[in-house]
Design a protein around this motif. Structure first.
Motif, PDB file in Angstrom:
ATOM      1  N   LEU A 190       0.829  -1.203   0.000  1.00  0.00           N
ATOM      2  CA  LEU A 190       0.000   0.000   0.000  1.00  0.00           C
ATOM      3  C   LEU A 190       0.866   1.257   0.000  1.00  0.00           C
ATOM      4  O   LEU A 190       0.567   2.226  -0.719  1.00  0.00           O
ATOM      5  N   ALA A 191       1.936   1.240   0.792  1.00  0.00           N
ATOM      6  CA  ALA A 191       2.855   2.380   0.790  1.00  0.00           C
ATOM      7  C   ALA A 191       3.487   2.564  -0.589  1.00  0.00           C
ATOM      8  O   ALA A 191       3.690   3.703  -1.045  1.00  0.00           O
ATOM      9  N   MET A 192       3.773   1.464  -1.265  1.00  0.00           N
ATOM     10  CA  MET A 192       4.344   1.552  -2.612  1.00  0.00           C
ATOM     11  C   MET A 192       3.356   2.184  -3.590  1.00  0.00           C
ATOM     12  O   MET A 192       3.725   3.057  -4.387  1.00  0.00           O
ATOM     13  N   VAL A 193       2.084   1.783  -3.524  1.00  0.00           N
ATOM     14  CA  VAL A 193       1.076   2.377  -4.403  1.00  0.00           C
ATOM     15  C   VAL A 193       0.914   3.853  -4.087  1.00  0.00           C
ATOM     16  O   VAL A 193       0.724   4.685  -4.985  1.00  0.00           O
ATOM     17  N   GLY A 194       1.003   4.214  -2.808  1.00  0.00           N
ATOM     18  CA  GLY A 194       0.968   5.624  -2.447  1.00  0.00           C
ATOM     19  C   GLY A 194       2.092   6.404  -3.097  1.00  0.00           C
ATOM     20  O   GLY A 194       1.892   7.549  -3.551  1.00  0.00           O
ATOM     21  N   LYS A 195       3.278   5.804  -3.172  1.00  0.00           N
ATOM     22  CA  LYS A 195       4.400   6.464  -3.845  1.00  0.00           C
ATOM     23  C   LYS A 195       4.141   6.600  -5.341  1.00  0.00           C
ATOM     24  O   LYS A 195       4.498   7.613  -5.965  1.00  0.00           O
ATOM     25  N   LEU A 196       3.529   5.592  -5.946  1.00  0.00           N
ATOM     26  CA  LEU A 196       3.193   5.690  -7.367  1.00  0.00           C
ATOM     27  C   LEU A 196       2.227   6.848  -7.616  1.00  0.00           C
ATOM     28  O   LEU A 196       2.365   7.592  -8.600  1.00  0.00           O
ATOM     29  N   LEU A 197       1.237   7.003  -6.733  1.00  0.00           N
ATOM     30  CA  LEU A 197       0.301   8.111  -6.882  1.00  0.00           C
ATOM     31  C   LEU A 197       0.985   9.455  -6.695  1.00  0.00           C
ATOM     32  O   LEU A 197       0.655  10.439  -7.358  1.00  0.00           O
ATOM     33  N   GLU A 198       1.953   9.495  -5.800  1.00  0.00           N
ATOM     34  CA  GLU A 198       2.636  10.749  -5.485  1.00  0.00           C
ATOM     35  C   GLU A 198       3.659  11.132  -6.542  1.00  0.00           C
ATOM     36  O   GLU A 198       3.770  12.304  -6.921  1.00  0.00           O
ATOM     37  N   LEU A 199       4.416  10.153  -7.033  1.00  0.00           N
ATOM     38  CA  LEU A 199       5.555  10.434  -7.915  1.00  0.00           C
ATOM     39  C   LEU A 199       5.311  10.078  -9.365  1.00  0.00           C
ATOM     40  O   LEU A 199       6.137  10.381 -10.221  1.00  0.00           O
ATOM     41  N   GLY A 200       4.171   9.424  -9.663  1.00  0.00           N
ATOM     42  CA  GLY A 200       3.970   8.876 -10.989  1.00  0.00           C
ATOM     43  C   GLY A 200       3.473   9.880 -12.006  1.00  0.00           C
ATOM     44  O   GLY A 200       2.976  10.965 -11.688  1.00  0.00           O
ATOM     45  N   SER A 201       3.606   9.460 -13.259  1.00  0.00           N
ATOM     46  CA  SER A 201       3.081  10.214 -14.400  1.00  0.00           C
ATOM     47  C   SER A 201       1.930   9.402 -14.975  1.00  0.00           C
ATOM     48  O   SER A 201       2.119   8.293 -15.461  1.00  0.00           O
ATOM     49  N   TYR A 202       0.715   9.971 -14.899  1.00  0.00           N
ATOM     50  CA  TYR A 202      -0.462   9.235 -15.358  1.00  0.00           C
ATOM     51  C   TYR A 202      -1.573  10.222 -15.677  1.00  0.00           C
ATOM     52  O   TYR A 202      -1.640  11.325 -15.130  1.00  0.00           O
ATOM     53  N   GLY A 203      -2.423   9.813 -16.608  1.00  0.00           N
ATOM     54  CA  GLY A 203      -3.606  10.593 -16.930  1.00  0.00           C
ATOM     55  C   GLY A 203      -4.768  10.191 -16.039  1.00  0.00           C
ATOM     56  O   GLY A 203      -4.646   9.336 -15.164  1.00  0.00           O
ATOM     57  N   GLU A 204      -5.929  10.785 -16.293  1.00  0.00           N
ATOM     58  CA  GLU A 204      -7.069  10.541 -15.411  1.00  0.00           C
ATOM     59  C   GLU A 204      -7.538   9.089 -15.420  1.00  0.00           C
ATOM     60  O   GLU A 204      -7.738   8.516 -14.344  1.00  0.00           O
ATOM     61  N   PRO A 205      -7.722   8.436 -16.569  1.00  0.00           N
ATOM     62  CA  PRO A 205      -8.201   7.037 -16.518  1.00  0.00           C
ATOM     63  C   PRO A 205      -7.258   6.117 -15.750  1.00  0.00           C
ATOM     64  O   PRO A 205      -7.692   5.318 -14.910  1.00  0.00           O
ATOM     65  N   LEU A 206      -5.954   6.230 -16.038  1.00  0.00           N
ATOM     66  CA  LEU A 206      -4.997   5.382 -15.337  1.00  0.00           C
ATOM     67  C   LEU A 206      -4.923   5.764 -13.861  1.00  0.00           C
ATOM     68  O   LEU A 206      -4.776   4.904 -12.979  1.00  0.00           O
ATOM     69  N   GLY A 207      -5.046   7.059 -13.575  1.00  0.00           N
ATOM     70  CA  GLY A 207      -5.025   7.504 -12.188  1.00  0.00           C
ATOM     71  C   GLY A 207      -6.173   6.916 -11.389  1.00  0.00           C
ATOM     72  O   GLY A 207      -5.997   6.470 -10.247  1.00  0.00           O
ATOM     73  N   ARG A 208      -7.369   6.884 -11.980  1.00  0.00           N
ATOM     74  CA  ARG A 208      -8.507   6.309 -11.255  1.00  0.00           C
ATOM     75  C   ARG A 208      -8.299   4.810 -11.022  1.00  0.00           C
ATOM     76  O   ARG A 208      -8.699   4.272  -9.986  1.00  0.00           O
ATOM     77  N   GLU A 209      -7.672   4.134 -11.978  1.00  0.00           N
ATOM     78  CA  GLU A 209      -7.378   2.707 -11.769  1.00  0.00           C
ATOM     79  C   GLU A 209      -6.353   2.519 -10.647  1.00  0.00           C
ATOM     80  O   GLU A 209      -6.434   1.551  -9.885  1.00  0.00           O
TER      81      GLU A 209
END
Length: 429
Positions: A190-209
């Motif tokens: 879960l902490a890793m996914v939080g880092k992906l949300l914080e540091l990642g590059s993504y558009g809205e559809p991928l972000g919602r996934e």
């Protein structure tokens, strides 16, 4: 540690007397829970009990968790330390955990806190009706914009597949072996996914996934924490999951998280389960027509069990009837029907209807797959308790022994506590 008031902590003294524990025993139990570098001295609990001293984080919340697990009911921060020094020790995750703005940013904050190992969080009053009603309205509102996604770390759809595979494997292990086995790995993921949300590059559809993946993981963390008796951590994880589900825009996922809160509220102290049931009822209305038959039956079964816990026969039976009708004539739901039988059987056990309870509980135990070992063990203990209550000591002992063999090595405080309670009741009887 702060010597805030040189007065005896009568609540801590009462609980230790009830358990038959010395302060040294409390220090040993706390040290078994904490990493080696955070161990306390054997004399520290004397200062907490006799001089009114309040331990700093994370020891303050750890004491609450240890006592909650052992007693089988929640021991809250305010109950234990609130009168002894106010505002010292553990930090509150948020004074408005349910009612802070429902945005992507606050969802990220909640997810980050839920992914922290052993983060000090007070057991909050999540089940107050006014906050639950407001949260239900906010949760059912349209999802907020997905903010962020402008980091340098490129996120690919293939990584979402990997996250789902990791979640599925941990969920299977949790169902078979108990929450203690997967709690730390699930928190880390879960902490890793939080880092992906914080540091990642993504558009809205991928972000919602991504938020959907985070919601599922936070729900699993909350369920595993609840299985181990860490009720404060479970609450914060469930609310983080609910917030992430709101951002991803999946009402079915949100309903499932609210259902987990109902399970926790049903078995918590204070008889506040029906407040959470009101929230689940609102969630079901918001997701009307979008749940599958098995999803609807699961949540209605949880509502039936909560009403049974409160002695509300008519309401419990009405919810159970709706749940069974949802599955009637729908093929391929044998395990889901067994789950429902188990929940309604527990409701009848709470209501004192032992014959009806035993038929449903025994049927569920017979049908649930070996991969659902934790659920089977819990229902076996419930069945044994029904036999005990009606004087059938031989069947009670035999069924409890089956549960013990199945639960051997299982990392589940819920199962262990149920067996302890059964043994204590048997000795007392």
């Amino acid at each position: 540690m702060a010597d805030l008031a040189r007065k005896r902590n009568e609540e801590l003294a009462r609980i230790l007397h009830q358990l038959g524990w010395s302060p040294e025993r409390l220090s040993r139990e706390v040290n078994l829970t904490l990493p080696n570098g955070l161990a306390i001295s054997s004399t520290a609990p004397y200062k907490w009990r006799d001089r009114g001293m309040v331990p700093r984080a994370p020891h303050d919340q750890t004491v609450c968790e240890v006592l909650s697990r052992t007693l089988g009911i929640a021991v809250t921060y305010e109950q234990l330390w609130g009168r002894m020094g106010g505002n010292r020790g553990a930090k509150i995750l948020s004074p408005g955990l349910l009612t802070d703005p429902w945005t992507a940013d606050t969802a990220q904050t909640a997810l980050r806190e839920a992914g922290v190992h052993g983060g000090p969080v007070r057991l909050t009053a999540l089940f107050r009706g006014d906050e639950l009603e407001q949260a239900a309205r906010l949760w059912a509102s349209p999802p907020p914009p997905v903010t962020g996604g402008e980091g340098a770390l490129r996120i690919a759809p293939e990584q979402l597949v990997d996250l789902r595979l990791g979640y599925d494997s941990k969920q299977r292990l949790e169902r078979a072996c108990g929450g203690g086995l997967i709690l730390d790995p699930a928190r880390a993921e879960l902490a890793m996914v939080g880092k992906l949300l914080e540091l990642g590059s993504y558009g809205e559809p991928l972000g919602r996934e991504l938020y959907a993946a985070a919601a599922r993981l936070a729900r699993l963390v909350g369920w595993a924490a609840h299985d181990m008796g860490y009720e404060a951590a479970a609450q914060s994880a469930f609310v983080a999951a609910l917030r992430a589900a709101h951002v991803c825009g999946d009402p079915r996922l949100g309903v499932s998280v609210v259902g987990c809160l109902v399970v926790q509220a049903t078995h918590s102290a204070g008889g506040r389960g029906l407040d959470a049931v009101a929230m689940l009822a609102a969630a079901l209305r918001a997701a009307d027509g979008r749940l599958s038959p098995s999803e609807l039956a699961l949540q209605l079964g949880r509502i039936a069990r909560a009403h049974g816990r409160r002695g509300e026969r008519a309401e419990a039976e009405a919810a159970a009837d709706r749940a069974f009708r949802a599955l009637d004539g729908v093929p391929g739901h044998r395990q889901e029907r067994a789950d429902l039988d188990g929940m309604v059987g527990e409701a009848y056990l709470y209501l004192g209807e032992h014959e009806r309870a035993r038929v449903l509980l025994a049927g569920a135990v017979a049908v649930l797959e070996p991969a659902r070992a934790r659920a089977r063990a819990l229902l076996m203990v419930r069945l044994a308790d029904s036999y005990r209550r009606t004087g059938d000591q031989e069947d009670a002992a035999r069924t409890a022994d089956r549960a013990r063999r199945l639960a051997a090595g299982m990392q589940s405080e819920r199962v262990a506590r149920a067996l302890r309670d059964f043994d204590s009741a048997t000795r007392a009887g």
